[in-house]
Write an enzyme that holds these catalytic residues in place. Structure first.
Site, short mmCIF file in Angstrom:
data_model
loop_
_atom_site.label_atom_id
_atom_site.label_comp_id
_atom_site.label_asym_id
_atom_site.label_seq_id
_atom_site.Cartn_x
_atom_site.Cartn_y
_atom_site.Cartn_z
N GLU A 1 26.65 42.63 37.35
CA GLU A 1 26.57 41.29 37.96
C GLU A 1 25.42 41.26 38.95
O GLU A 1 24.97 42.30 39.43
CB GLU A 1 27.90 40.99 38.67
CG GLU A 1 27.99 39.66 39.40
CD GLU A 1 27.76 38.47 38.51
OE1 GLU A 1 26.58 38.26 38.12
OE2 GLU A 1 28.71 37.73 38.21
N ARG B 1 24.94 30.45 44.58
CA ARG B 1 25.59 30.88 43.34
C ARG B 1 24.73 30.61 42.11
O ARG B 1 24.73 31.39 41.17
CB ARG B 1 26.94 30.17 43.15
CG ARG B 1 28.00 30.53 44.17
CD ARG B 1 29.32 29.85 43.82
NE ARG B 1 29.88 30.39 42.59
CZ ARG B 1 30.41 29.65 41.63
NH1 ARG B 1 30.42 28.33 41.71
NH2 ARG B 1 30.91 30.23 40.55
N SER C 1 38.78 38.70 36.89
CA SER C 1 38.99 39.87 37.74
C SER C 1 39.94 39.51 38.89
O SER C 1 40.26 38.34 39.12
CB SER C 1 37.66 40.36 38.32
OG SER C 1 37.20 39.48 39.34
N GLN C 2 40.37 40.53 39.61
CA GLN C 2 41.25 40.29 40.76
C GLN C 2 40.58 39.39 41.78
O GLN C 2 41.22 38.54 42.39
CB GLN C 2 41.64 41.64 41.37
CG GLN C 2 42.52 42.47 40.47
CD GLN C 2 42.58 43.93 40.87
OE1 GLN C 2 41.81 44.40 41.70
NE2 GLN C 2 43.49 44.68 40.28
N ARG D 1 31.61 37.65 28.63
CA ARG D 1 31.78 37.83 30.07
C ARG D 1 33.15 38.46 30.28
O ARG D 1 34.12 38.12 29.60
CB ARG D 1 31.71 36.49 30.80
CG ARG D 1 31.85 36.65 32.30
CD ARG D 1 31.90 35.33 33.03
NE ARG D 1 32.14 35.55 34.45
CZ ARG D 1 32.43 34.61 35.33
NH1 ARG D 1 32.51 33.34 34.92
NH2 ARG D 1 32.64 34.90 36.60
N HIS D 2 33.23 39.40 31.22
CA HIS D 2 34.51 40.07 31.48
C HIS D 2 35.63 39.05 31.72
O HIS D 2 35.40 37.92 32.16
CB HIS D 2 34.39 41.00 32.69
CG HIS D 2 34.07 40.29 33.98
ND1 HIS D 2 35.01 39.61 34.71
CD2 HIS D 2 32.90 40.14 34.65
CE1 HIS D 2 34.45 39.08 35.78
NE2 HIS D 2 33.16 39.38 35.76
N ARG E 1 35.41 46.04 35.54
CA ARG E 1 35.92 44.80 34.96
C ARG E 1 35.25 44.50 33.62
O ARG E 1 35.89 43.96 32.72
CB ARG E 1 35.78 43.64 35.94
CG ARG E 1 34.37 43.32 36.42
CD ARG E 1 34.44 42.32 37.58
NE ARG E 1 33.15 41.86 38.06
CZ ARG E 1 32.40 42.47 38.96
NH1 ARG E 1 32.80 43.64 39.47
NH2 ARG E 1 31.27 41.94 39.37
#
Length: 250
Positions: free
Chosen positions: A89, A116, A14-15, A10-11, A62
């Site tokens: 994603e 989610r 991220s920001q 998984r990346h 990302r």
């Protein structure tokens, strides 16, 4: 016979992970921490003797930049890479850009958990005139109206990830190539659910931490026999718990 291995990553953070915002198809970059996580993942793989013949990632930077950092640590920056929107994603619809904790305060923790992590539950849809609609983005110009999401559930994400796995990625693995996939929390959850034949309740509780290599080992029939993370088990558990807590009201 040598065990066939696949690595999923998984990346890195991220920001918008850092800001606790729903990201989806919005193209935010890695945070400084995320770049460090990606480099650490590459170093872990190097220490364990991994090398690859081919890489897959999404069309979101990302994940792309995570792969760059991993391959750089492995001294394999030259590796051929295929980028596909099918590894993006899941699309979070009208939630994209919203703060997860603030959304939980408004709608309740359980509703946000279902958005989610629920299997077939979709967040509220975008409208096609919304600037966040992917049809406005040139990287998706070749997609049909049917392929352009207004929102997605995990079930809908599976509908694009699994055919891509079976038709594109798995044949390369079966040919003997060593493969790494850098993607996203939900596109990887979609793949894990399929590979491990998980039930809907089981996948609801699966949280994949950022920037940690997840290794699959397959038997001679390319059925999974083992799945494990590389790295410190306590640190990995803490990172997974942090992912689970992102959608809770403060």
């Amino acid at each position: 016979m040598a065990v066939t291995k696949l690595v999923l990553v998984r990346h890195g953070e991220s920001q918008w992970n850092n800001e606790n915002r729903f990201t989806g198809w919005y193209d935010v970059d890695l945070s400084d921490k995320g770049r460090s996580e990606a480099k650490a993942a590459g170093q872990l793989l190097k220490d364990e003797g991994f090398a690859f013949d081919f890489a897959y990632t999404s069309v979101l930077k990302r994940a792309i930049h995570t792969l760059w950092n991993v391959l750089d640590e492995l001294d394999q920056a030259w590796l051929p890479v295929e980028k596909s929107w099918k590894l993006n994603e899941r699309h979070y619809g009208a939630l994209q850009g919203l703060n997860k904790a603030e959304t939980a305060e408004k709608y309740g923790d359980e509703q946000v958990k279902q958005w989610r992590r629920g299997f077939a539950i979709t967040p509220p849809e975008l409208t096609r005139d919304d600037e966040r609609f992917p049809g406005h983005d040139p990287r998706y110009a070749s997609l049909s109206d049917k392929e352009l999401p207004l929102t997605e559930s995990l079930a809908l994400t599976i509908e694009r990830v699994v055919p891509y796995w079976n038709e594109t990625i798995l044949p390369r693995i079966k040919s003997g190539e060593r493969v790494i996939i850098a993607a996203h929390g939900n596109s990887l959850r979609a793949l894990v659910k399929y590979l491990d034949n998980m039930g809907e309740d089981e996948i609801l509780e699966l949280n994949i931490p950022t920037g940690v290599p997840l290794v699959y080992e397959f038997d001679e029939n390319f059925k999974p026999i083992k799945r494990y993370y590389l790295g410190n088990a306590d640190e990995i558990a803490a990172k997974a718990a942090a992912v689970a807590n992102q959608g809770k009201a403060k």
